[in-house]
Design an enzyme around this catalytic site. Structure first.
Site, PDB file in Angstrom:
ATOM      1  N   ARG A   1      13.550  -0.523  -6.325  1.00  0.00           N
ATOM      2  CA  ARG A   1      13.456  -0.839  -4.899  1.00  0.00           C
ATOM      3  C   ARG A   1      13.354  -2.335  -4.605  1.00  0.00           C
ATOM      4  NH1 ARG A   1       7.658   2.085  -3.361  1.00  0.00           N
ATOM      5  NH2 ARG A   1       6.337   0.536  -4.386  1.00  0.00           N
ATOM      6  N   ARG A  17      -8.073   5.634  -1.863  1.00  0.00           N
ATOM      7  CA  ARG A  17      -7.582   5.844  -3.217  1.00  0.00           C
ATOM      8  C   ARG A  17      -8.701   6.246  -4.176  1.00  0.00           C
ATOM      9  NH1 ARG A  17      -2.866   2.167  -2.490  1.00  0.00           N
ATOM     10  NH2 ARG A  17      -1.558   2.189  -4.335  1.00  0.00           N
ATOM     11  N   ARG A  60       8.954  -6.454  -5.149  1.00  0.00           N
ATOM     12  CA  ARG A  60       7.518  -6.579  -5.383  1.00  0.00           C
ATOM     13  C   ARG A  60       7.267  -6.888  -6.851  1.00  0.00           C
ATOM     14  NH1 ARG A  60       4.479  -1.570  -2.617  1.00  0.00           N
ATOM     15  NH2 ARG A  60       3.174  -1.984  -4.440  1.00  0.00           N
ATOM     16  N   LYS A 113       5.255   7.157   0.812  1.00  0.00           N
ATOM     17  CA  LYS A 113       4.224   7.009   1.851  1.00  0.00           C
ATOM     18  C   LYS A 113       4.611   5.927   2.863  1.00  0.00           C
ATOM     19  CE  LYS A 113       0.846   5.965  -1.011  1.00  0.00           C
ATOM     20  NZ  LYS A 113       1.531   5.954  -2.325  1.00  0.00           N
ATOM     21  N   ARG A 147      -0.266   2.020 -12.435  1.00  0.00           N
ATOM     22  CA  ARG A 147      -0.552   2.501 -11.074  1.00  0.00           C
ATOM     23  C   ARG A 147      -0.579   4.027 -11.024  1.00  0.00           C
ATOM     24  NH1 ARG A 147       4.050  -0.706  -8.248  1.00  0.00           N
ATOM     25  NH2 ARG A 147       3.443   0.376  -6.342  1.00  0.00           N
TER      26      ARG A 147
HETATM   27  P1  AMP Z   1       0.569  -0.086  -2.630  1.00  0.00           P
HETATM   28  O1  AMP Z   1       1.425  -0.986  -1.813  1.00  0.00           O
HETATM   29  O2  AMP Z   1      -0.147   0.938  -1.796  1.00  0.00           O
HETATM   30  O3  AMP Z   1       1.298   0.523  -3.790  1.00  0.00           O
HETATM   31  O4  AMP Z   1      -0.593  -1.020  -3.237  1.00  0.00           O
HETATM   32  C1  AMP Z   1      -0.283  -2.083  -4.124  1.00  0.00           C
HETATM   33  C2  AMP Z   1      -1.523  -2.477  -4.909  1.00  0.00           C
HETATM   34  O5  AMP Z   1      -2.537  -2.933  -3.997  1.00  0.00           O
HETATM   35  C3  AMP Z   1      -2.177  -1.357  -5.696  1.00  0.00           C
HETATM   36  O6  AMP Z   1      -1.578  -1.173  -6.963  1.00  0.00           O
HETATM   37  C4  AMP Z   1      -3.622  -1.872  -5.796  1.00  0.00           C
HETATM   38  O7  AMP Z   1      -3.732  -2.908  -6.751  1.00  0.00           O
HETATM   39  C5  AMP Z   1      -3.824  -2.495  -4.426  1.00  0.00           C
HETATM   40  N1  AMP Z   1      -4.329  -1.512  -3.440  1.00  0.00           N
HETATM   41  C6  AMP Z   1      -3.683  -1.068  -2.322  1.00  0.00           C
HETATM   42  N2  AMP Z   1      -4.432  -0.181  -1.641  1.00  0.00           N
HETATM   43  C7  AMP Z   1      -5.583  -0.037  -2.340  1.00  0.00           C
HETATM   44  C8  AMP Z   1      -6.744   0.748  -2.178  1.00  0.00           C
HETATM   45  N3  AMP Z   1      -6.882   1.606  -1.133  1.00  0.00           N
HETATM   46  N4  AMP Z   1      -7.730   0.621  -3.095  1.00  0.00           N
HETATM   47  C9  AMP Z   1      -7.620  -0.226  -4.133  1.00  0.00           C
HETATM   48  N5  AMP Z   1      -6.553  -0.978  -4.373  1.00  0.00           N
HETATM   49  C10 AMP Z   1      -5.525  -0.908  -3.482  1.00  0.00           C
END
Ligand code: AMP
Length: 216
Positions: A126, A87, A160, A13, A171
Site C-alpha cells: 500500500r 488496542r 508508511r 479499518k 504488528r
Molecule cells: P495504525 O495506523 O493503526 O496501524 O497504527 C500505527 C502504529 O501506531 C501502531 O503499530 C502502534 O505503534 C501505534 N498505535 C496506533 N494506535 C495505537 C493504540 N491504540 N495503542 C498503542 N499504539 C498505537
C-alpha cells in the site's frame, strides 16, 4: 452513534472509517493517524512514539487515551468511529470512562475478520498520495494514470515506514496478544458484530451499513 472498528493491521479499518466519515457525518478517530501527525510535527508525544511505531510495537496506553480524549472534545458531539483504538484491555476500559464522562456510549464493535497471510500482501503493497492522502495499492488499486493521483493530480506518493514485512509481523503479533483478547469484554455486552474483512471494499461497506442501519 459511536463505534469501534476492530481488526488486525491491514484489515481495512482506515478505509471503512474514511467512508463512514464521508457518508454519515461521523468523525474518524484514528490513533495511528494522530501519532503519525505527532511524529511529523516533532511534538514530545511524537518523539516518544517514533521508534516504538517503527518497530511495530504499541505506544503507551496513557498517550493514546489522552489523544482520544482531546479529539472527543474537539470533535463536538459528532458520532465517533474509533479506528485502531482501543488496542489493549486498559485502553478499552479507558474508553468507557472517556465516553461515560461525556454522557456517551458505545453502540457497536465491528470486528473485521481477515486472513493473516493475505494481510501481509495487502499492507506491504500500500501507498498513498502525499498531498491528499488517497490510498492506493501496487496490486489492487493503482492510480488510473500511472504516477498521478486520481483525486488531486499530485505526482508525489508516500509509503508508511512501518509497512514492511518484518514490522507487519510484529504488528500482527501485538494484535493477537493484546487486542484480540479484548473482544470478550465487548461480547459480554452484546456489542460485537463480525464482518468479512476479506470481501471487497464495497461489500464490507455494505455489511457495515446494514449493521449501523439496524438490519442485522
Ligand atoms: P495504525 O495506523 O493503526 O496501524 O497504527 C500505527 C502504529 O501506531 C501502531 O503499530 C502502534 O505503534 C501505534 N498505535 C496506533 N494506535 C495505537 C493504540 N491504540 N495503542 C498503542 N499504539 C498505537
Amino acid at each position: 452513534m459511536n463505534i469501534i472498528l476492530l481488526g488486525p493491521p491491514g484489515a481495512g479499518k482506515g478505509t471503512q472509517a474514511a467512508r463512514l466519515q464521508a457518508n454519515r457525518g461521523m468523525v474518524q478517530l484514528s490513533t495511528g493517524d494522530m501519532l503519525r501527525e505527532a511524529v511529523a510535527a516533532g511534538t514530545p508525544t511524537g518523539l516518544q512514539a517514533k521508534a516504538i511505531m517503527e518497530r511495530g510495537e504499541l505506544v503507551s496506553d496513557e498517550i493514546v487515551s489522552a489523544l482520544i480524549g482531546e479529539r472527543l472534545d474537539s470533535s463536538g458531539g459528532q458520532g465517533a468511529i474509533f479506528d485502531g483504538y482501543p488496542r489493549t484491555q486498559a485502553q478499552a476500559e479507558a474508553l468507557d470512562g472517556l465516553l461515560a464522562k461525556r454522557g456517551r456510549r458505545l453502540d457497536y464493535v465491528i470486528e473485521l475478520a481477515v486472513d493473516e497471510d493475505a494481510l501481509v500482501k495487502r499492507i506491504t503493497g500500500r501507498f498513498s498520495c502525499a498531498k491528499c492522502g488517497t490510498g492506493y495499492h501496487d496490486t489492487f488499486k493503482q492510480p488510473r494514470v500511472p504516477g498521478v493521483c486520481d483525486a488531486c493530480g499530485s505526482t508525489e506518493f508516500v509509503r508508511r515506514k512501518d509497512d514492511n514485512e518484518q514490522t507487519v509481523r510484529t504488528r500482527m503479533a501485538e494484535y493477537r496478544a493484546k487486542t484480540e483478547p479484548i473482544l470478550p469484554y465487548y461480547e459480554q455486552r452484546g456489542l460485537v458484530r463480525k464482518v468479512d474483512g476479506m470481501a471487497s471494499v464495497d461489500e464490507v461497506a455494505a455489511q457495515i451499513d446494514a449493521i449501523l442501519d439496524g438490519a442485522r
